[in-house]
Motif scaffolding. Structure first.
Motif, PDB file in Angstrom:
ATOM      1  N   VAL A  18      51.296  26.389  66.891  1.00 59.01           N
ATOM      2  CA  VAL A  18      50.552  25.322  67.550  1.00 59.01           C
ATOM      3  C   VAL A  18      49.199  25.900  67.923  1.00 59.01           C
ATOM      4  O   VAL A  18      49.128  27.016  68.458  1.00 59.01           O
ATOM      5  N   ILE A  19      48.119  25.151  67.621  1.00 61.49           N
ATOM      6  CA  ILE A  19      46.799  25.587  68.064  1.00 61.49           C
ATOM      7  C   ILE A  19      46.197  24.495  68.942  1.00 61.49           C
ATOM      8  O   ILE A  19      46.434  23.311  68.719  1.00 61.49           O
ATOM      9  N   THR A  66      41.704  37.322  65.892  1.00 65.89           N
ATOM     10  CA  THR A  66      42.697  37.601  66.927  1.00 65.89           C
ATOM     11  C   THR A  66      42.808  39.115  67.060  1.00 65.89           C
ATOM     12  O   THR A  66      42.317  39.853  66.201  1.00 65.89           O
ATOM     13  N   PRO A  67      43.454  39.606  68.104  1.00 68.88           N
ATOM     14  CA  PRO A  67      43.636  41.057  68.235  1.00 68.88           C
ATOM     15  C   PRO A  67      44.348  41.680  67.020  1.00 68.88           C
ATOM     16  O   PRO A  67      44.138  42.839  66.708  1.00 68.88           O
ATOM     17  N   ILE A  71      46.491  29.982  70.402  1.00 68.55           N
ATOM     18  CA  ILE A  71      47.472  29.970  69.312  1.00 68.55           C
ATOM     19  C   ILE A  71      48.849  30.284  69.905  1.00 68.55           C
ATOM     20  O   ILE A  71      49.030  31.293  70.577  1.00 68.55           O
ATOM     21  N   LEU A  72      49.813  29.411  69.643  1.00 67.90           N
ATOM     22  CA  LEU A  72      51.200  29.624  70.060  1.00 67.90           C
ATOM     23  C   LEU A  72      52.024  29.868  68.801  1.00 67.90           C
ATOM     24  O   LEU A  72      52.092  29.009  67.929  1.00 67.90           O
ATOM     25  N   THR A 121      48.304  33.572  72.004  1.00 71.24           N
ATOM     26  CA  THR A 121      47.162  34.441  71.761  1.00 71.24           C
ATOM     27  C   THR A 121      45.891  33.627  71.926  1.00 71.24           C
ATOM     28  O   THR A 121      45.824  32.481  71.488  1.00 71.24           O
ATOM     29  N   GLU A 122      44.899  34.233  72.532  1.00 71.78           N
ATOM     30  CA  GLU A 122      43.591  33.596  72.611  1.00 71.78           C
ATOM     31  C   GLU A 122      42.752  34.173  71.475  1.00 71.78           C
ATOM     32  O   GLU A 122      42.645  35.386  71.337  1.00 71.78           O
ATOM     33  N   ALA A 123      42.188  33.302  70.671  1.00 70.30           N
ATOM     34  CA  ALA A 123      41.412  33.732  69.509  1.00 70.30           C
ATOM     35  C   ALA A 123      39.963  33.285  69.666  1.00 70.30           C
ATOM     36  O   ALA A 123      39.656  32.390  70.452  1.00 70.30           O
ATOM     37  N   VAL A 124      39.102  33.904  68.868  1.00 65.63           N
ATOM     38  CA  VAL A 124      37.690  33.555  68.854  1.00 65.63           C
ATOM     39  C   VAL A 124      37.376  32.911  67.513  1.00 65.63           C
ATOM     40  O   VAL A 124      37.689  33.475  66.457  1.00 65.63           O
TER      41      VAL A 124
END
Length: 182
Positions: free
Chosen positions: A86-87, A63-64, A13-14, A23-26
């Motif tokens: 942006v994803i 996300t965190p 995710i930008l 961010t890196e998400a699950v």
């Protein structure tokens, strides 16, 4: 493809707010592909005319900072640009997106001198087109010039007063140190 994402997959995710962050998400869940949010009349119209509606999915990620939902991501896509977000499905795709955005920013920065010059030209043209604007600009420039001159005079006056005090002080010292003769 976003429609093939499974629970536990990674999604990049930008966010392009005041500061750009990635961010890196699950992935928590991905909906079944469905037509993009459309009014019932649009769905009926597309069925009547045999038009295919874009298939989209809704993606829920962790996300965190908490859970986020991305609606209407293209089901067959791997990148989605929506507003200031942006994803992408991978780090590699996000890197490509960031390179493209950086190129766009560089192009905007390169145009800055042109825009600065254009604003000066626009000001000149406005002065030619509008006597009132020209008068207001002249008045504002005169006021700024007077403020600057006033500040300079104030500084000079302070210097003169300081010099005057130094001279008076020296005269007093000379008067006290020299013998008095009558």
């Amino acid at each position: 493809m976003f429609s093939n994402l499974a629970k536990g997959a990674r999604l990049m995710i930008l966010d392009m707010g005041d500061h750009v962050t990635v961010t890196e998400a699950v992935v928590e869940s991905v909906s079944q592909p469905h037509p993009k949010d459309a009014q019932p009349s649009q769905v009926l119209q597309s069925m009547m005319f045999g038009q295919q509606q874009e298939a989209v999915v809704d993606i829920v990620v962790s996300t965190p900072s908490g859970q986020r939902t991305f609606r209407n991501a293209p089901a067959t896509g791997a990148v989605d640009r929506g507003g200031s977000t942006v994803i992408t499905e991978s780090r590699e795709l996000m890197d490509i997106e960031v390179q493209n955005l950086d190129k766009i920013s560089a192009e905007h920065i390169a145009k800055t001198p042109w825009h600065e010059n254009a604003r000066k030209d626009y000001d000149i043209i406005r002065k030619q087109l509008s006597p009132q604007y020209a008068h207001e600009q002249e008045r504002d420039q005169t006021i700024e010039s007077l403020k600057k001159q006033y500040g300079e005079l104030k500084d000079q006056n302070a210097d003169i007063q300081k010099t005057q005090q130094e001279i008076l002080s020296l005269l007093k010292q000379n008067a006290q140190s020299s013998p008095k003769t009558l």
